[in-house]
Write a protein that holds these residues in place. Structure first.
Motif, PDB file in Angstrom:
ATOM      1  N   GLY A   1       0.611  -1.427  -0.060  1.00  0.00           N
ATOM      2  CA  GLY A   1       0.684   0.071  -0.059  1.00  0.00           C
ATOM      3  C   GLY A   1       0.577   1.225   0.172  1.00  0.00           C
ATOM      4  O   GLY A   1       0.232   2.580   0.502  1.00  0.00           O
ATOM      5  N   MET A   2       1.914   1.239  -0.014  1.00  0.00           N
ATOM      6  CA  MET A   2       2.815   2.458  -0.055  1.00  0.00           C
ATOM      7  C   MET A   2       2.915   2.873   0.754  1.00  0.00           C
ATOM      8  O   MET A   2       2.230   4.246   0.472  1.00  0.00           O
ATOM      9  CB  MET A   2       3.121   3.063  -1.545  1.00  0.00           C
ATOM     10  CG  MET A   2       3.567   2.303  -2.317  1.00  0.00           C
ATOM     11  SD  MET A   2       5.296   2.179  -2.983  1.00  0.00           S
ATOM     12  CE  MET A   2       5.837   3.648  -3.029  1.00  0.00           C
ATOM     13  N   THR A   3       3.482   3.122   2.303  1.00  0.00           N
ATOM     14  CA  THR A   3       3.633   3.184   3.035  1.00  0.00           C
ATOM     15  C   THR A   3       4.942   4.705   2.829  1.00  0.00           C
ATOM     16  O   THR A   3       5.111   5.169   2.450  1.00  0.00           O
ATOM     17  CB  THR A   3       4.281   3.177   4.543  1.00  0.00           C
ATOM     18  OG1 THR A   3       5.824   2.554   3.950  1.00  0.00           O
ATOM     19  CG2 THR A   3       3.402   1.501   4.874  1.00  0.00           C
ATOM     20  N   THR A   4       4.122   5.630   3.703  1.00  0.00           N
ATOM     21  CA  THR A   4       5.277   6.980   3.755  1.00  0.00           C
ATOM     22  C   THR A   4       6.688   6.513   3.519  1.00  0.00           C
ATOM     23  O   THR A   4       7.500   7.283   2.440  1.00  0.00           O
ATOM     24  CB  THR A   4       5.277   7.999   5.022  1.00  0.00           C
ATOM     25  OG1 THR A   4       3.314   8.934   4.833  1.00  0.00           O
ATOM     26  CG2 THR A   4       5.402   9.562   4.055  1.00  0.00           C
ATOM     27  N   ILE A   5       6.919   6.057   4.102  1.00  0.00           N
ATOM     28  CA  ILE A   5       8.401   5.272   4.599  1.00  0.00           C
ATOM     29  C   ILE A   5       8.962   4.938   3.165  1.00  0.00           C
ATOM     30  O   ILE A   5      10.100   5.652   2.418  1.00  0.00           O
ATOM     31  CB  ILE A   5       8.522   5.014   5.479  1.00  0.00           C
ATOM     32  CG1 ILE A   5      10.429   4.777   5.348  1.00  0.00           C
ATOM     33  CG2 ILE A   5       9.078   3.021   5.450  1.00  0.00           C
ATOM     34  CD1 ILE A   5      11.021   4.134   7.567  1.00  0.00           C
ATOM     35  N   MET A   6       8.371   3.792   3.313  1.00  0.00           N
ATOM     36  CA  MET A   6       8.552   3.307   1.451  1.00  0.00           C
ATOM     37  C   MET A   6       8.712   4.613  -0.141  1.00  0.00           C
ATOM     38  O   MET A   6       9.287   4.190  -0.237  1.00  0.00           O
ATOM     39  CB  MET A   6       7.123   2.699   0.894  1.00  0.00           C
ATOM     40  CG  MET A   6       7.401   1.353   1.867  1.00  0.00           C
ATOM     41  SD  MET A   6       9.546   0.549   3.081  1.00  0.00           S
ATOM     42  CE  MET A   6      10.097  -0.224   0.801  1.00  0.00           C
ATOM     43  N   ILE A   7       7.564   5.324   0.449  1.00  0.00           N
ATOM     44  CA  ILE A   7       7.302   6.595  -0.678  1.00  0.00           C
ATOM     45  C   ILE A   7       8.862   7.388  -0.991  1.00  0.00           C
ATOM     46  O   ILE A   7       9.076   7.240  -1.862  1.00  0.00           O
ATOM     47  CB  ILE A   7       6.520   7.834  -0.532  1.00  0.00           C
ATOM     48  CG1 ILE A   7       4.981   6.024  -0.691  1.00  0.00           C
ATOM     49  CG2 ILE A   7       6.522   8.376  -1.737  1.00  0.00           C
ATOM     50  CD1 ILE A   7       3.530   6.648  -0.919  1.00  0.00           C
ATOM     51  N   LYS A   8       9.000   7.301   0.414  1.00  0.00           N
ATOM     52  CA  LYS A   8      10.565   8.345   0.324  1.00  0.00           C
ATOM     53  C   LYS A   8      11.683   7.578   0.325  1.00  0.00           C
ATOM     54  O   LYS A   8      12.309   8.243  -0.917  1.00  0.00           O
ATOM     55  CB  LYS A   8      10.354   8.994   1.809  1.00  0.00           C
ATOM     56  CG  LYS A   8       9.581   9.825   1.947  1.00  0.00           C
ATOM     57  CD  LYS A   8       9.544  10.708   4.065  1.00  0.00           C
ATOM     58  CE  LYS A   8       8.365  11.269   3.823  1.00  0.00           C
ATOM     59  NZ  LYS A   8       8.923  11.799   5.481  1.00  0.00           N
ATOM     60  N   PHE A   9      11.697   6.015   0.589  1.00  0.00           N
ATOM     61  CA  PHE A   9      13.124   5.191   0.286  1.00  0.00           C
ATOM     62  C   PHE A   9      12.794   5.267  -1.290  1.00  0.00           C
ATOM     63  O   PHE A   9      13.772   5.617  -2.206  1.00  0.00           O
ATOM     64  CB  PHE A   9      12.871   3.837   0.953  1.00  0.00           C
ATOM     65  CG  PHE A   9      13.373   3.074   0.454  1.00  0.00           C
ATOM     66  CD1 PHE A   9      14.599   3.644   0.485  1.00  0.00           C
ATOM     67  CD2 PHE A   9      13.697   1.898   0.370  1.00  0.00           C
ATOM     68  CE1 PHE A   9      16.133   2.482   0.841  1.00  0.00           C
ATOM     69  CE2 PHE A   9      13.865   0.680   0.436  1.00  0.00           C
ATOM     70  CZ  PHE A   9      15.052   1.405  -0.224  1.00  0.00           C
ATOM     71  N   LYS A  10      11.961   4.518  -2.172  1.00  0.00           N
ATOM     72  CA  LYS A  10      12.023   4.750  -3.599  1.00  0.00           C
ATOM     73  C   LYS A  10      12.089   6.395  -4.232  1.00  0.00           C
ATOM     74  O   LYS A  10      12.957   6.616  -5.031  1.00  0.00           O
ATOM     75  CB  LYS A  10      10.497   4.961  -4.104  1.00  0.00           C
ATOM     76  CG  LYS A  10      10.506   3.349  -3.615  1.00  0.00           C
ATOM     77  CD  LYS A  10       8.448   2.065  -4.678  1.00  0.00           C
ATOM     78  CE  LYS A  10       8.258   1.357  -4.906  1.00  0.00           C
ATOM     79  NZ  LYS A  10       7.371   0.597  -5.633  1.00  0.00           N
ATOM     80  N   LYS A  11      12.191   7.973  -3.591  1.00  0.00           N
ATOM     81  CA  LYS A  11      12.100   8.153  -3.984  1.00  0.00           C
ATOM     82  C   LYS A  11      14.153   9.203  -4.121  1.00  0.00           C
ATOM     83  O   LYS A  11      14.979   9.323  -4.800  1.00  0.00           O
ATOM     84  CB  LYS A  11      11.877  10.032  -3.811  1.00  0.00           C
ATOM     85  CG  LYS A  11      10.228  10.041  -4.218  1.00  0.00           C
ATOM     86  CD  LYS A  11       9.502  10.725  -3.322  1.00  0.00           C
ATOM     87  CE  LYS A  11       7.874  11.176  -3.891  1.00  0.00           C
ATOM     88  NZ  LYS A  11       7.321  12.006  -3.393  1.00  0.00           N
ATOM     89  N   MET A  12      14.688   7.798  -2.890  1.00  0.00           N
ATOM     90  CA  MET A  12      16.324   8.065  -2.552  1.00  0.00           C
ATOM     91  C   MET A  12      16.711   7.862  -3.763  1.00  0.00           C
ATOM     92  O   MET A  12      17.551   7.620  -3.997  1.00  0.00           O
ATOM     93  CB  MET A  12      16.161   7.666  -0.892  1.00  0.00           C
ATOM     94  CG  MET A  12      17.210   7.966  -0.329  1.00  0.00           C
ATOM     95  SD  MET A  12      18.011   7.281   0.561  1.00  0.00           S
ATOM     96  CE  MET A  12      19.141   7.563   0.886  1.00  0.00           C
ATOM     97  N   LEU A  13      16.230   6.149  -3.869  1.00  0.00           N
ATOM     98  CA  LEU A  13      17.084   5.830  -4.873  1.00  0.00           C
ATOM     99  C   LEU A  13      16.782   5.539  -6.312  1.00  0.00           C
ATOM    100  O   LEU A  13      18.095   5.935  -6.505  1.00  0.00           O
ATOM    101  CB  LEU A  13      16.262   3.729  -4.696  1.00  0.00           C
ATOM    102  CG  LEU A  13      16.524   2.918  -3.313  1.00  0.00           C
ATOM    103  CD1 LEU A  13      15.226   2.066  -3.448  1.00  0.00           C
ATOM    104  CD2 LEU A  13      17.355   2.946  -2.926  1.00  0.00           C
ATOM    105  N   LYS A  14      15.773   6.564  -6.041  1.00  0.00           N
ATOM    106  CA  LYS A  14      16.010   6.899  -7.816  1.00  0.00           C
ATOM    107  C   LYS A  14      16.570   8.524  -7.870  1.00  0.00           C
ATOM    108  O   LYS A  14      17.536   8.091  -8.713  1.00  0.00           O
ATOM    109  CB  LYS A  14      14.272   7.518  -8.205  1.00  0.00           C
ATOM    110  CG  LYS A  14      14.059   7.955  -9.290  1.00  0.00           C
ATOM    111  CD  LYS A  14      12.849   8.327  -9.665  1.00  0.00           C
ATOM    112  CE  LYS A  14      12.832   8.489 -10.977  1.00  0.00           C
ATOM    113  NZ  LYS A  14      11.241   9.189 -11.310  1.00  0.00           N
ATOM    114  N   SER A  15      17.039   8.971  -7.016  1.00  0.00           N
ATOM    115  CA  SER A  15      18.122   9.906  -7.299  1.00  0.00           C
ATOM    116  C   SER A  15      19.163   9.914  -6.973  1.00  0.00           C
ATOM    117  O   SER A  15      20.435   9.997  -7.580  1.00  0.00           O
ATOM    118  CB  SER A  15      17.834  11.563  -5.756  1.00  0.00           C
ATOM    119  OG  SER A  15      18.277  10.654  -4.931  1.00  0.00           O
TER     120      SER A  15
END
Length: 356
Positions: free
Chosen positions: A44-58
């Protein structure tokens, strides 16, 4: 049988920090803490996982090919969740980099996927070994406010500010012990919060290790809010003339950290500050009764013994805070004062999204 080439970047199993394999200087070593991830909730994409994915992408997007060794300090349940997200983001980046038209990419991106090695280290034994000292730190650097506490604007108008309670968790009290836990061959370590995003190759941050002066063992940027200015109000009143909490002494923000572990192990000054007695002396002297875990401790180290801290330029931890107006309205401060603390005239290299 089909072979997933992404599997080769992962070292199998959850190990002790002392047993990490890729510890030589051919990699930039980055540690992150990710625990208590539920595989079902991650769907369900928790907030922490959304941020983690953005970090990895960067990290991938701004890579110039610098070899990276990612160390996730975690637990058994969270490990497969992290691995799944890592594979998804690697696959997404690699496929998009093939089909996207270079003209439409950010001119500052490099499009060169890094050589990666990923290891998982268990957090629980580390906490167990340092339980006594962690408990002492919580006595001073934990949220001590009664349940239900809220901060209301001085004017009586506007939203209230709720104290942060997540810093009560053990994971926010372990930074001081890394010099004891990581292998001796691993000498330089970058520690990143998962709510950060890179706007440059990680090597540009790593090069600041080379700028450390002889006694400096930690690299960290200043806190860019009024947080420690407000917490140090009582100390300044009882110590007239003290610069504690003022600009240039505004405390630190540990969302981005450079630890020279080799120098820490040899630094009598650092070892004294990281000892049980040293921590307690600092806490009692400054009496800030913080809420930020080991960030509070490292702020006090900077006030007491600034010669062992290398201040990173503001652009390497550009703090984007969601609660600025609420904080200003709830304390005896103003926007002009906040601007003095938050000022950073350089183009951001690492963004840190706090409270968003």
């Amino acid at each position: 049988m089909d072979v997933d080439l992404r599997d080769v970047v992962f070292e199998a199993g959850l190990k002790a920090l002392a047993d990490l394999i890729h510890v030589d200087e051919s990699f930039v070593h980055i540690a992150m803490i990710l625990t208590n991830l539920d595989n079902r909730k991650s769907e369900g994409m928790t907030t922490i996982m959304i941020k983690f994915k953005k970090m990895l992408k960067s990290i991938f997007l701004y890579s110039s090919g610098t070899p990276i060794h990612c160390i996730f300090i975690t637990d058994e349940e969270s490990m497969p969740v992290i691995e799944k997200v890592m594979k998804e983001e690697m696959g997404k980046y690699l496929s998009e980099s093939v089909i996207e038209i270079p003209l439409f990419r950010d001119k500052n991106t490099y499009d060169k996927f890094p050589k990666l090695k990923i290891e998982f280290a268990e957090m629980a034994p580390l906490i167990s070994r340092h339980r006594t000292q962690i408990n002492m730190m919580k006595k001073y650097f934990n949220n001590h406010l009664p349940e239900g506490t809220v901060f209301t604007p001085k004017s009586g108008i506007g939203p209230v500010l709720l104290p942060v309670i997540r810093y009560n968790l053990d994971l926010f009290f372990i930074d001081p012990f890394y010099y004891l836990e990581f292998p001796e061959k691993l000498e330089k370590l970058i520690i990143l919060d998962t709510d950060t995003e890179l706007r440059t190759d990680i090597s540009e941050l790593f090069m600041y290790f080379g700028k450390f002066l002889a006694e400096e063992v930690v690299g960290v940027a200043a806190e860019q809010s009024l947080h420690y200015h407000n917490l140090a109000t009582k100390y300044r009143k009882t110590n007239p003339g003290s610069k504690v909490g003022s600009t240039a002494y505004q405390g630190i923000n540990d969302g981005v950290l450079l630890f020279n572990l080799a120098k820490m192990r040899q630094s009598e000054k650092y070892l004294s500050m990281a000892s049980y007695d040293g921590m307690e002396r600092l806490a009692q002297k400054y009496g800030i009764m913080g809420i930020g875990g080991d960030q509070d401790w490292l702020t006090l180290v900077g006030w007491e013994m600034g010669e062992i801290i290398h201040t990173l330029p503001c652009q390497f931890n550009r703090q984007i805070q969601a609660y600025v107006n609420h904080e200003i309205s709830c304390f005896d401060t103003n926007l002009e004062l906040y601007d003095m603390f938050h000022k950073c005239e350089h183009k951001s290299k690492i963004l840190h999204f706090i409270g968003t």
